[in-house]
Design a protein around this motif. Sequence first.
Motif, PDB file in Angstrom:
ATOM      1  N   LEU A  42       0.844  -1.182   0.000  1.00  0.00           N
ATOM      2  CA  LEU A  42       0.000   0.000   0.000  1.00  0.00           C
ATOM      3  C   LEU A  42       0.882   1.235   0.000  1.00  0.00           C
ATOM      4  CD1 LEU A  42      -2.607  -1.069   2.687  1.00  0.00           C
ATOM      5  CD2 LEU A  42      -2.862  -1.160   0.222  1.00  0.00           C
ATOM      6  N   ASN A  43       0.599   2.146  -0.912  1.00  0.00           N
ATOM      7  CA  ASN A  43       1.349   3.394  -0.967  1.00  0.00           C
ATOM      8  C   ASN A  43       0.747   4.370   0.030  1.00  0.00           C
ATOM      9  OD1 ASN A  43       2.910   2.379  -3.043  1.00  0.00           O
ATOM     10  ND2 ASN A  43       1.478   3.098  -4.603  1.00  0.00           N
ATOM     11  N   LEU A  44       1.551   4.808   0.953  1.00  0.00           N
ATOM     12  CA  LEU A  44       1.082   5.757   1.958  1.00  0.00           C
ATOM     13  C   LEU A  44       1.377   7.173   1.508  1.00  0.00           C
ATOM     14  CD1 LEU A  44       2.339   3.931   5.167  1.00  0.00           C
ATOM     15  CD2 LEU A  44       0.045   3.916   4.203  1.00  0.00           C
ATOM     16  N   PRO A  45       0.484   8.109   1.794  1.00  0.00           N
ATOM     17  CA  PRO A  45       0.746   9.497   1.405  1.00  0.00           C
ATOM     18  C   PRO A  45       1.863  10.085   2.247  1.00  0.00           C
ATOM     19  CG  PRO A  45      -1.278   9.346   2.678  1.00  0.00           C
ATOM     20  CD  PRO A  45      -0.804   7.946   2.443  1.00  0.00           C
ATOM     21  N   SER A  46       2.567  11.026   1.676  1.00  0.00           N
ATOM     22  CA  SER A  46       3.667  11.652   2.410  1.00  0.00           C
ATOM     23  C   SER A  46       3.104  12.676   3.397  1.00  0.00           C
ATOM     24  CB  SER A  46       4.631  12.328   1.442  1.00  0.00           C
ATOM     25  OG  SER A  46       3.992  13.410   0.801  1.00  0.00           O
ATOM     26  N   LYS A  47       3.858  12.939   4.434  1.00  0.00           N
ATOM     27  CA  LYS A  47       3.427  13.902   5.448  1.00  0.00           C
ATOM     28  C   LYS A  47       3.497  15.334   4.914  1.00  0.00           C
ATOM     29  CE  LYS A  47       4.674  11.192   9.486  1.00  0.00           C
ATOM     30  NZ  LYS A  47       5.486  11.106  10.694  1.00  0.00           N
ATOM     31  N   GLU A  48       4.398  15.564   3.961  1.00  0.00           N
ATOM     32  CA  GLU A  48       4.568  16.917   3.428  1.00  0.00           C
ATOM     33  C   GLU A  48       3.399  17.332   2.542  1.00  0.00           C
ATOM     34  OE1 GLU A  48       7.190  14.553   2.894  1.00  0.00           O
ATOM     35  OE2 GLU A  48       8.039  15.163   4.811  1.00  0.00           O
ATOM     36  N   LYS A  49       2.802  16.357   1.840  1.00  0.00           N
ATOM     37  CA  LYS A  49       1.706  16.663   0.916  1.00  0.00           C
ATOM     38  C   LYS A  49       0.471  15.841   1.278  1.00  0.00           C
ATOM     39  CE  LYS A  49       4.871  17.464  -2.914  1.00  0.00           C
ATOM     40  NZ  LYS A  49       5.269  17.020  -4.247  1.00  0.00           N
ATOM     41  N   PRO A  50      -0.269  16.250   2.298  1.00  0.00           N
ATOM     42  CA  PRO A  50      -1.486  15.495   2.638  1.00  0.00           C
ATOM     43  C   PRO A  50      -2.516  15.653   1.521  1.00  0.00           C
ATOM     44  CG  PRO A  50      -1.363  17.486   3.937  1.00  0.00           C
ATOM     45  CD  PRO A  50      -0.074  17.391   3.177  1.00  0.00           C
ATOM     46  N   LYS A  51      -3.270  14.614   1.306  1.00  0.00           N
ATOM     47  CA  LYS A  51      -4.263  14.620   0.233  1.00  0.00           C
ATOM     48  C   LYS A  51      -5.606  15.061   0.787  1.00  0.00           C
ATOM     49  CE  LYS A  51      -6.022  11.948  -3.500  1.00  0.00           C
ATOM     50  NZ  LYS A  51      -5.884  10.811  -4.331  1.00  0.00           N
ATOM     51  N   VAL A  52      -6.218  16.005   0.113  1.00  0.00           N
ATOM     52  CA  VAL A  52      -7.528  16.508   0.495  1.00  0.00           C
ATOM     53  C   VAL A  52      -8.564  15.783  -0.368  1.00  0.00           C
ATOM     54  CG1 VAL A  52      -9.017  18.533   0.624  1.00  0.00           C
ATOM     55  CG2 VAL A  52      -6.570  18.730   1.112  1.00  0.00           C
ATOM     56  N   VAL A  53      -9.558  15.195   0.283  1.00  0.00           N
ATOM     57  CA  VAL A  53     -10.594  14.430  -0.422  1.00  0.00           C
ATOM     58  C   VAL A  53     -11.908  15.181  -0.309  1.00  0.00           C
ATOM     59  CG1 VAL A  53     -11.838  12.249  -0.488  1.00  0.00           C
ATOM     60  CG2 VAL A  53      -9.414  12.268   0.102  1.00  0.00           C
ATOM     61  N   GLN A  54     -12.561  15.373  -1.442  1.00  0.00           N
ATOM     62  CA  GLN A  54     -13.879  15.993  -1.458  1.00  0.00           C
ATOM     63  C   GLN A  54     -14.908  15.007  -0.898  1.00  0.00           C
ATOM     64  OE1 GLN A  54     -14.411  19.124  -2.309  1.00  0.00           O
ATOM     65  NE2 GLN A  54     -12.270  19.441  -2.872  1.00  0.00           N
ATOM     66  N   GLN A  55     -15.897  15.522  -0.211  1.00  0.00           N
ATOM     67  CA  GLN A  55     -16.909  14.675   0.415  1.00  0.00           C
ATOM     68  C   GLN A  55     -17.679  13.850  -0.615  1.00  0.00           C
ATOM     69  OE1 GLN A  55     -17.233  14.254   3.641  1.00  0.00           O
ATOM     70  NE2 GLN A  55     -19.002  12.904   3.532  1.00  0.00           N
ATOM     71  N   ASN A  56     -17.958  14.440  -1.792  1.00  0.00           N
ATOM     72  CA  ASN A  56     -18.719  13.697  -2.796  1.00  0.00           C
ATOM     73  C   ASN A  56     -17.867  12.679  -3.554  1.00  0.00           C
ATOM     74  OD1 ASN A  56     -17.246  15.601  -4.130  1.00  0.00           O
ATOM     75  ND2 ASN A  56     -18.947  16.450  -5.294  1.00  0.00           N
ATOM     76  N   ASP A  57     -16.549  12.696  -3.386  1.00  0.00           N
ATOM     77  CA  ASP A  57     -15.665  11.688  -3.989  1.00  0.00           C
ATOM     78  C   ASP A  57     -15.403  10.517  -3.045  1.00  0.00           C
ATOM     79  OD1 ASP A  57     -15.433  13.097  -6.318  1.00  0.00           O
ATOM     80  OD2 ASP A  57     -13.520  14.018  -5.805  1.00  0.00           O
ATOM     81  N   LEU A  58     -16.001  10.546  -1.868  1.00  0.00           N
ATOM     82  CA  LEU A  58     -15.731   9.538  -0.842  1.00  0.00           C
ATOM     83  C   LEU A  58     -16.846   8.501  -0.804  1.00  0.00           C
ATOM     84  CD1 LEU A  58     -13.747   8.880   1.491  1.00  0.00           C
ATOM     85  CD2 LEU A  58     -15.237  10.194   2.971  1.00  0.00           C
ATOM     86  N   ILE A  59     -16.462   7.238  -0.890  1.00  0.00           N
ATOM     87  CA  ILE A  59     -17.406   6.134  -0.757  1.00  0.00           C
ATOM     88  C   ILE A  59     -17.040   5.381   0.502  1.00  0.00           C
ATOM     89  CG2 ILE A  59     -18.235   3.998  -1.776  1.00  0.00           C
ATOM     90  CD1 ILE A  59     -17.626   5.226  -4.486  1.00  0.00           C
ATOM     91  N   LYS A  60     -18.027   5.234   1.390  1.00  0.00           N
ATOM     92  CA  LYS A  60     -17.763   4.627   2.690  1.00  0.00           C
ATOM     93  C   LYS A  60     -18.386   3.234   2.773  1.00  0.00           C
ATOM     94  CE  LYS A  60     -17.836   9.097   5.000  1.00  0.00           C
ATOM     95  NZ  LYS A  60     -18.505   9.913   6.009  1.00  0.00           N
ATOM     96  N   ALA A  61     -17.641   2.336   3.391  1.00  0.00           N
ATOM     97  CA  ALA A  61     -18.141   0.993   3.688  1.00  0.00           C
ATOM     98  C   ALA A  61     -17.696   0.649   5.104  1.00  0.00           C
ATOM     99  CB  ALA A  61     -17.621  -0.025   2.689  1.00  0.00           C
ATOM    100  N   ARG A  62     -18.364  -0.327   5.688  1.00  0.00           N
ATOM    101  CA  ARG A  62     -18.059  -0.688   7.077  1.00  0.00           C
ATOM    102  C   ARG A  62     -18.079  -2.194   7.224  1.00  0.00           C
ATOM    103  NH1 ARG A  62     -21.970  -0.197  11.851  1.00  0.00           N
ATOM    104  NH2 ARG A  62     -20.562  -0.439  13.597  1.00  0.00           N
ATOM    105  N   LEU A  63     -17.108  -2.722   7.947  1.00  0.00           N
ATOM    106  CA  LEU A  63     -17.068  -4.142   8.298  1.00  0.00           C
ATOM    107  C   LEU A  63     -17.447  -4.277   9.762  1.00  0.00           C
ATOM    108  CD1 LEU A  63     -13.914  -5.668   6.577  1.00  0.00           C
ATOM    109  CD2 LEU A  63     -16.248  -6.456   6.382  1.00  0.00           C
ATOM    110  N   ASN A  64     -18.536  -4.997  10.027  1.00  0.00           N
ATOM    111  CA  ASN A  64     -18.994  -5.205  11.398  1.00  0.00           C
ATOM    112  C   ASN A  64     -18.204  -6.318  12.074  1.00  0.00           C
ATOM    113  OD1 ASN A  64     -20.911  -3.211  11.329  1.00  0.00           O
ATOM    114  ND2 ASN A  64     -22.496  -4.563  10.539  1.00  0.00           N
TER     115      ASN A  64
END
Length: 133
Positions: A42-64
């Motif tokens: 897994l490629n982790l984002p760098s601390k210098e350039k945090p990635k900003v995600v728009q709310q409408n580009d986010l898909i959420k799922a949950r494992l119970n």
Amino acid sequence: MIKSKRRPFEDTSSGSLQDLSFLLIVFFIVIAGFNVNKGFVLNLPSKEKPKVVQQNDLIKARLNADGTLILSGKNASLEELCTALQEKQKEWPNMTFLLSINPETPYQNVVDVIYEIRNLNIENFCFKMEDSV
């Protein structure tokens, strides 16, 4: 007094030791060349350039805790998750998938979901552990 003659040192006595050391060296060189299973890369984002995600580009799922997968408030199977994500990926190429994991979830269920996400080539994927109560 009789002087005993010393026998000259024989080179053949160390020959087997040299053969053994040569074989060990060859063995370790060959073993070092084997590929090691690295698991999920897994490629982790760098601390210098945090990635900003728009709310409408986010898909959420949950494992119970029992291993059920919830997508958009409904129970979903792994196949349903894959088809839904493929459709959303066509619409939103910058889509980010967020997986919330209950700490009591069986490990194999988490691995199965991550494996499917990696097979779909979703670049923006993140997961978080839920707070245990």
